[in-house]
Design a protein around this motif. Sequence first.
Motif, PDB file in Angstrom:
ATOM      1  N   ALA A  31      44.611  35.468  41.652  1.00 25.71           N
ATOM      2  CA  ALA A  31      43.557  35.209  42.742  1.00 25.71           C
ATOM      3  C   ALA A  31      41.964  35.246  42.194  1.00 25.71           C
ATOM      4  N   GLY A  32      41.674  34.046  41.456  1.00 27.32           N
ATOM      5  CA  GLY A  32      40.619  33.656  40.861  1.00 27.32           C
ATOM      6  C   GLY A  32      39.845  32.773  41.764  1.00 27.32           C
ATOM      7  N   ILE A  33      38.864  33.124  42.473  1.00 29.31           N
ATOM      8  CA  ILE A  33      38.120  32.414  43.555  1.00 29.31           C
ATOM      9  C   ILE A  33      37.996  30.885  43.086  1.00 29.31           C
ATOM     10  N   ASN A  34      37.344  30.931  41.859  1.00 35.43           N
ATOM     11  CA  ASN A  34      36.725  29.827  41.422  1.00 35.43           C
ATOM     12  C   ASN A  34      38.038  28.848  41.258  1.00 35.43           C
ATOM     13  N   GLY A  35      38.980  29.084  40.799  1.00 33.98           N
ATOM     14  CA  GLY A  35      40.302  28.116  40.625  1.00 33.98           C
ATOM     15  C   GLY A  35      40.790  27.978  42.094  1.00 33.98           C
ATOM     16  N   THR A 103      34.523  36.316  38.122  1.00 35.46           N
ATOM     17  CA  THR A 103      34.742  37.532  38.111  1.00 35.46           C
ATOM     18  C   THR A 103      35.878  38.162  38.587  1.00 35.46           C
ATOM     19  N   SER A 104      36.370  37.498  39.904  1.00 34.19           N
ATOM     20  CA  SER A 104      37.669  37.938  40.534  1.00 34.19           C
ATOM     21  C   SER A 104      38.925  37.380  39.583  1.00 34.19           C
ATOM     22  N   GLY A 105      38.997  36.190  38.972  1.00 33.44           N
ATOM     23  CA  GLY A 105      40.032  36.062  38.082  1.00 33.44           C
ATOM     24  C   GLY A 105      40.036  36.859  36.794  1.00 33.44           C
ATOM     25  N   HIS A 106      38.898  36.871  36.049  1.00 30.30           N
ATOM     26  CA  HIS A 106      38.800  37.445  35.027  1.00 30.30           C
ATOM     27  C   HIS A 106      38.876  39.096  34.944  1.00 30.30           C
ATOM     28  N   GLY A 107      37.855  39.472  35.804  1.00 29.28           N
ATOM     29  CA  GLY A 107      37.474  40.953  36.211  1.00 29.28           C
ATOM     30  C   GLY A 107      38.604  41.646  36.774  1.00 29.28           C
ATOM     31  N   VAL A 108      39.194  41.249  37.834  1.00 27.33           N
ATOM     32  CA  VAL A 108      40.199  41.732  38.536  1.00 27.33           C
ATOM     33  C   VAL A 108      41.715  41.486  38.099  1.00 27.33           C
ATOM     34  N   CYS A 109      41.819  40.140  37.821  1.00 30.73           N
ATOM     35  CA  CYS A 109      43.365  40.010  37.689  1.00 30.73           C
ATOM     36  C   CYS A 109      43.489  39.910  36.101  1.00 30.73           C
ATOM     37  N   GLY A 110      42.586  39.250  35.265  1.00 29.19           N
ATOM     38  CA  GLY A 110      42.770  39.095  33.777  1.00 29.19           C
ATOM     39  C   GLY A 110      42.834  40.395  33.082  1.00 29.19           C
ATOM     40  N   MET A 111      41.922  41.268  33.857  1.00 28.99           N
ATOM     41  CA  MET A 111      41.765  42.548  32.797  1.00 28.99           C
ATOM     42  C   MET A 111      43.007  43.456  33.113  1.00 28.99           C
ATOM     43  N   SER A 112      43.455  43.489  34.525  1.00 28.44           N
ATOM     44  CA  SER A 112      44.658  44.091  34.755  1.00 28.44           C
ATOM     45  C   SER A 112      45.898  43.715  34.013  1.00 28.44           C
ATOM     46  N   ARG A 113      45.966  42.661  33.504  1.00 29.09           N
ATOM     47  CA  ARG A 113      46.878  42.004  32.760  1.00 29.09           C
ATOM     48  C   ARG A 113      46.623  42.307  31.158  1.00 29.09           C
ATOM     49  N   LEU A 114      45.457  42.747  30.885  1.00 33.41           N
ATOM     50  CA  LEU A 114      44.950  43.160  29.478  1.00 33.41           C
ATOM     51  C   LEU A 114      44.896  41.852  28.550  1.00 33.41           C
TER      52      LEU A 114
END
Length: 142
Positions: A31-35, A103-114
């Motif tokens: 869920a990366g809004i940019n993408g 921030t949504s793609g990296h901060g929310v989704c990417g960080m949760s996947r480490l």
Amino acid sequence: MTDFTPLTSFAGGILIGVAAVALMAVHGRIAGINGILSGVLTARFDRDWAWRAAFLGGMVASPLVIVALTDRLPEIEIPSSPALLVVGGFLTGIGTTYGSGCTSGHGVCGMSRLSARSIAATVTFMATTAVTVFVTRHIFGA
């Protein structure tokens, strides 16, 4: 000065998390809004385009839910000029392009996947934000 709104902030965070998990579970997508936005602007009108448009449509239409539940929109005060908002938006767009996400793609989704790349990107976003706020408020006095 901003208001302290722990309950609405917590509820918003929960909704963002649920949306990210649902998109991953249903479509296997981040869920990366940019993408998502770039996919709507460049994709054919196919099944991939449809979920992207629906996701963005939900983001745009969500204030209608707030009006339906509370009979008013929250007051928003933006202490910057329209020119600064345009420049900030332009710079954000450049940054998300070079940073391969927002921030949504990296901060929310990417960080949760480490994801190491997403952790580095989010640390960079947050550090840049802190420096920008400090400089604009304490050096330029804006």
